[in-house]
Design a protein around this motif. Structure first.
Motif, PDB file in Angstrom:
ATOM      1  N   GLY A  94       0.818  -1.201   0.000  1.00  0.00           N
ATOM      2  CA  GLY A  94       0.000   0.000   0.000  1.00  0.00           C
ATOM      3  C   GLY A  94       0.856   1.256   0.000  1.00  0.00           C
ATOM      4  O   GLY A  94       1.947   1.288   0.577  1.00  0.00           O
ATOM      5  N   LEU A  95       0.357   2.280  -0.660  1.00  0.00           N
ATOM      6  CA  LEU A  95       1.021   3.588  -0.689  1.00  0.00           C
ATOM      7  C   LEU A  95      -0.026   4.655  -0.388  1.00  0.00           C
ATOM      8  O   LEU A  95      -1.008   4.785  -1.123  1.00  0.00           O
ATOM      9  CB  LEU A  95       1.663   3.847  -2.060  1.00  0.00           C
ATOM     10  N   GLU A  96       0.159   5.366   0.712  1.00  0.00           N
ATOM     11  CA  GLU A  96      -0.731   6.456   1.077  1.00  0.00           C
ATOM     12  C   GLU A  96       0.010   7.774   0.952  1.00  0.00           C
ATOM     13  O   GLU A  96       1.171   7.877   1.379  1.00  0.00           O
ATOM     14  CB  GLU A  96      -1.246   6.275   2.520  1.00  0.00           C
ATOM     15  N   VAL A  97      -0.667   8.782   0.379  1.00  0.00           N
ATOM     16  CA  VAL A  97      -0.018  10.064   0.114  1.00  0.00           C
ATOM     17  C   VAL A  97      -0.846  11.194   0.696  1.00  0.00           C
ATOM     18  O   VAL A  97      -2.069  11.088   0.845  1.00  0.00           O
ATOM     19  CB  VAL A  97       0.173  10.292  -1.408  1.00  0.00           C
ATOM     20  N   GLY A  98      -0.155  12.292   1.066  1.00  0.00           N
ATOM     21  CA  GLY A  98      -0.834  13.506   1.479  1.00  0.00           C
ATOM     22  C   GLY A  98      -1.428  14.226   0.277  1.00  0.00           C
ATOM     23  O   GLY A  98      -1.145  13.900  -0.880  1.00  0.00           O
ATOM     24  N   TYR A  99      -2.244  15.246   0.529  1.00  0.00           N
ATOM     25  CA  TYR A  99      -3.018  15.834  -0.567  1.00  0.00           C
ATOM     26  C   TYR A  99      -2.127  16.575  -1.579  1.00  0.00           C
ATOM     27  O   TYR A  99      -2.497  16.710  -2.735  1.00  0.00           O
ATOM     28  CB  TYR A  99      -4.110  16.760  -0.012  1.00  0.00           C
ATOM     29  N   ARG A 100      -0.959  17.054  -1.164  1.00  0.00           N
ATOM     30  CA  ARG A 100      -0.081  17.720  -2.127  1.00  0.00           C
ATOM     31  C   ARG A 100       0.581  16.748  -3.098  1.00  0.00           C
ATOM     32  O   ARG A 100       1.086  17.166  -4.136  1.00  0.00           O
ATOM     33  CB  ARG A 100       0.996  18.516  -1.383  1.00  0.00           C
ATOM     34  N   LEU A 101       0.598  15.472  -2.757  1.00  0.00           N
ATOM     35  CA  LEU A 101       1.194  14.463  -3.638  1.00  0.00           C
ATOM     36  C   LEU A 101       0.162  13.782  -4.518  1.00  0.00           C
ATOM     37  O   LEU A 101       0.522  12.892  -5.300  1.00  0.00           O
ATOM     38  CB  LEU A 101       1.931  13.409  -2.795  1.00  0.00           C
ATOM     39  N   ILE A 102      -1.093  14.186  -4.392  1.00  0.00           N
ATOM     40  CA  ILE A 102      -2.142  13.545  -5.190  1.00  0.00           C
ATOM     41  C   ILE A 102      -1.885  13.688  -6.694  1.00  0.00           C
ATOM     42  O   ILE A 102      -2.107  12.730  -7.460  1.00  0.00           O
ATOM     43  CB  ILE A 102      -3.521  14.111  -4.800  1.00  0.00           C
ATOM     44  N   PRO A 103      -1.395  14.845  -7.207  1.00  0.00           N
ATOM     45  CA  PRO A 103      -1.124  14.927  -8.659  1.00  0.00           C
ATOM     46  C   PRO A 103      -0.134  13.885  -9.157  1.00  0.00           C
ATOM     47  O   PRO A 103      -0.173  13.513 -10.330  1.00  0.00           O
ATOM     48  CB  PRO A 103      -0.561  16.345  -8.826  1.00  0.00           C
ATOM     49  N   LEU A 104       0.736  13.374  -8.288  1.00  0.00           N
ATOM     50  CA  LEU A 104       1.700  12.365  -8.720  1.00  0.00           C
ATOM     51  C   LEU A 104       1.037  11.021  -8.983  1.00  0.00           C
ATOM     52  O   LEU A 104       1.566  10.207  -9.756  1.00  0.00           O
ATOM     53  CB  LEU A 104       2.793  12.191  -7.665  1.00  0.00           C
ATOM     54  N   ASP A 121      -5.221   8.305  -1.036  1.00  0.00           N
ATOM     55  CA  ASP A 121      -4.844   9.528  -0.331  1.00  0.00           C
ATOM     56  C   ASP A 121      -5.276   9.426   1.124  1.00  0.00           C
ATOM     57  O   ASP A 121      -6.250   8.748   1.450  1.00  0.00           O
ATOM     58  CB  ASP A 121      -5.475  10.745  -0.996  1.00  0.00           C
ATOM     59  N   ASN A 122      -4.526  10.092   1.973  1.00  0.00           N
ATOM     60  CA  ASN A 122      -4.803  10.060   3.407  1.00  0.00           C
ATOM     61  C   ASN A 122      -4.675  11.483   3.943  1.00  0.00           C
ATOM     62  O   ASN A 122      -3.582  12.038   4.037  1.00  0.00           O
ATOM     63  CB  ASN A 122      -3.821   9.129   4.128  1.00  0.00           C
ATOM     64  N   LEU A 123      -5.811  12.107   4.268  1.00  0.00           N
ATOM     65  CA  LEU A 123      -5.815  13.482   4.742  1.00  0.00           C
ATOM     66  C   LEU A 123      -5.232  13.624   6.136  1.00  0.00           C
ATOM     67  O   LEU A 123      -4.967  14.747   6.588  1.00  0.00           O
ATOM     68  CB  LEU A 123      -7.249  14.038   4.717  1.00  0.00           C
TER      69      LEU A 123
END
Length: 696
Positions: free
Chosen positions: A364-374, A409-411
């Motif tokens: 699994g890979l969870e990202v913050g909202y600024r990394l969502i475009p990636l 994504d993970n807020l």
């Protein structure tokens, strides 16, 4: 009627061939002008062509996005310089032979520069010519040459770091071999370009000096020829030949100044995705605060008594109006409105079902909202493509296909943070900043960088997050510079490679057996599960992966197990026998392309102590004295560090009976160490012991 047939040599010519002849014909024409006399009309044509060429070069330099877009520029500098010198020689011949007839003796272009630009006054002409020459020689040309010299040095110094970054992307599967080859070629061309510009700038400086000398020769020689051969008085000869010489000098110096300016623009700009015009407007006139302050200063100067009020107040009003328009344009940008979520009425509580049990993702890979475009496919999602490349590279190198990576994504995370989990457990975390670059210090950098200091999440190296405009500077200092997407992809690749054994589940093992059974069905059918339980076979493969051994040669693994399964059922013994069968592949993986293996070995006294501990404690290391255990760890760590300093892979070669014991014991303290048995090394290899463990 038969069609007209052209000669074979003529029909073989095409547009590309005729274009290839342009450069040789131009050089021959330039050299011919130095020898053959040219009439004044032809001189006008060539002088006009010289000025047009200079303007074309200047405009081309404005619209190039990066220096390599104008890679032929050093050659253009040489050709244009030779063209001006040839025209100087040709015009000098005409001036000295026909100058007594009047100011139009060398053509209308020289006459126009002599009359209209300097008003027919030779004293003014001399001053203007000297000023232009000083500006060209001491300011523009010298500055461009210095920038090209420094750029060439930094480009050469940055080549190793850029090559390392390309190799790192290639090894991580982020780029293909063709893309890596293209990027290596671009790096080499960039260094060659700045080196060529450094040398080509010397032509322009020499051209300026030659222009001064030719002008002086024209004046002195004209006076001698006019007075001695054509019986002109001193005043008439001075007027004719000085105006012709100054006009000739100006008509050559102005294109030279234009091309020198173009050279300065090309070598002084910073690489960007915009041309120089867009950069100037976008960066110089984009901040209304700057324009407002400048308008106040200029307006204040305009109200001082004695100042030209109209000029200063006009520009103050112009700047103030520009600032007002920029503010209005910024205010028109409507901020994105996030609709408030509609709160649904509370539903009646329902009974829990099996649908409420959420499965755990293997990867699994969870990202913050600024990394969502990636990771958003609709926004380009470059990281998605890289993850596909990582899985493909993993399958080619390790020998099985890793489970897919589930991304969400993970807020609750920090905006620029990400976490990587394995079977629901976090295995790694880090931060990545889109639009910035991570400059990693490989240990051989030449300076420090300003930015957000951090640690490379994959390998633990010191690093700094820098802005895009500082990227080239970081590369020139020897840093390995990667973007935010590469940071996350490299971290993910490192973790799945390190935990490959945990990713090999029953489903993956079954798929491996199904794949091999297509070519060798009897081999698989007779071994698994008839003689060897499925779980035991899975454990053997995991034992290999734990110590970094790929399982691509699954057929050899199955054949070795089939030959020895009747003699022993012990998983550790079967794993050791498989390692011996894969010895050639293991050694090649650790020592590629060499027959001499520089390794570490045990001192004979320590070897005897370990054999005794093995007999009393078994393979788990029970029976190790604390003092002996500390000695083994510290001396092995010291020997490994010595191997790495020599650029060698830390490999410890021990007797087969001790291999499993020491591999398990040292794995936690020295994860980079590889422990091999003597029986695993092919007889064709030469063993060279460079360090002894326990020899002190």
């Amino acid at each position: 009627m038969d069609s007209l047939k052209l000669p074979a040599w003529l029909s073989a010519m095409n547009f590309d061939g005729s274009r290839a002849l342009t450069a040789p014909l131009l050089i021959v024409m330039i050299l011919a002008m130095m020898v053959l006399p040219l009439p004044a009309f032809v001189l006008d044509i060539f002088f006009s062509f010289n000025i047009a060429l200079a303007v074309i070069v200047l405009l081309t330099s404005f619209y190039t996005v990066k220096p390599l877009d104008f890679m032929v520029f050093p050659t253009v500098l040489l050709v244009s310089t030779m063209l001006r010198l040839s025209l100087n020689v040709a015009s000098t011949r005409v001036v000295l032979t026909e100058g007594h007839t009047g100011p139009d003796a060398a053509g209308k272009v020289i006459e126009a520069f002599g009359h209209f630009l300097i008003g027919g006054n030779y004293a003014v002409g001399i001053v203007v010519f000297v000023i232009l020459t000083i500006i060209n020689f001491t300011v523009v040309t010298k500055g461009a040459g210095r920038i090209a010299e420094v750029g060439a040095r930094f480009a050469l110094d940055a080549m190793p770091g850029k090559q390392m970054a390309i190799d790192a992307d290639l090894n991580a599967g982020l780029i293909q071999e063709q893309e890596a080859r293209r990027r290596r070629t671009e790096v080499a061309q960039e260094a060659e370009f700045y080196g060529a510009m450094d040398g080509a700038s010397k032509y322009v400086r020499g051209d300026a000096i030659a222009g001064i000398m030719v002008t002086v020769i024209n004046i002195v020689g004209g006076l001698v020829v006019g007075m001695a051969q054509h019986d002109l008085d001193f005043a008439a000869a001075l007027k004719n030949y000085t105006l012709l010489a100054i006009g000739d000098g100006l008509v050559a110096q102005i294109p030279s100044l234009i091309i020198s300016t173009a050279a300065g623009i090309v070598v002084s700009r910073v690489a960007s995705d915009k041309n120089i015009g867009d950069q100037l407007v976008g960066q110089l006139f984009a901040k209304p605060q700057v324009l407002n302050v400048t308008a106040v200063i200029i307006g204040g100067m305009g109200i001082i008594p004695g100042m030209p009020h109209f000029a200063f107040l006009f520009f103050a009003a112009l700047l103030g109006g520009g600032a007002y328009l920029l503010k209005e344009q910024a205010n028109k940008v409507v901020p994105e409105v996030v609709p408030e979520p509609v709160v649904a009425p509370p539903a009646e509580s329902e009974e829990a079902t099996w649908q409420d049990v959420l499965p755990v993702d293997t990867l699994g890979l969870e990202v913050g909202y600024r990394l969502i475009p990636l990771v958003d496919k609709a926004q380009g999602g470059e990281l998605l493509k890289r993850i596909k490349g990582i899985r493909k590279k993993f399958a080619q190198d390790i020998g099985f296909l890793s489970p897919p990576v589930h991304i969400r994504d993970n807020l609750e995370l920090k905006p620029s943070s990400y976490t990587i989990s394995l079977k629901g457990v976090e295995m790694g975390a880090g931060e990545a900043f889109p639009g910035q670059y991570l400059a990693i210090n490989p240990g051989m950098v030449s300076g420090t960088l300003e930015g957000r200091a951090t640690i490379d999440p994959a390998f633990g190296l010191p690093a700094v997050w820098v802005d895009a405009n500082n990227r080239e500077n970081a590369q020139s200092m020897g840093y390995t510079v990667v973007d935010a997407g590469t940071v996350v992809a490299t971290h993910l690749n490192h973790l799945i490679t390190t935990h490959a054994a945990e990713l090999l589940g029953r489903n993956e093992v079954q798929q491996l057996l199904d794949f091999v059974s297509k070519d060798a069905p009897k081999l698989v059918e007779d071994l698994v599960p008839k003689l060897l339980p499925f779980s035991s076979f899975q454990k053997i493969l995991q034992n290999l992966l734990v110590e970094g051994i790929h399982i691509r040669d699954l057929r050899s693994i199955l054949e070795t197990l089939s030959e020895n399964i009747l003699q022993t059922q012990d998983i550790n013994e079967l794993t050791s026998l498989v390692r011996v069968a894969l010895g050639r592949a293991i050694v090649q993986q650790l020592f590629p392309g060499t027959n001499e293996l520089s390794v570490m070995a045990l001192d004979t006294h320590l070897e005897r102590l370990l054999m005794q501990a093995l007999q009393t404690g078994g393979p788990d290391g029970v029976g190790f004295e604390p003092g002996l255990a500390d000695t083994i760890v510290s001396q092995t760590e010291q020997a490994s560090r010595h191997q790495e300093q020599m650029g060698l892979t830390p490999v410890l070669v021990v007797p087969a009976a001790l291999r499993l014991l020491l591999a398990r014991f040292l794995r936690r303290a020295l994860p980079q160490l590889r422990v091999l048995a003597h029986t695993e090394i092919p007889e064709s290899k030469i063993i060279k012991v460079t360090s002894l463990v326990g020899g002190q």
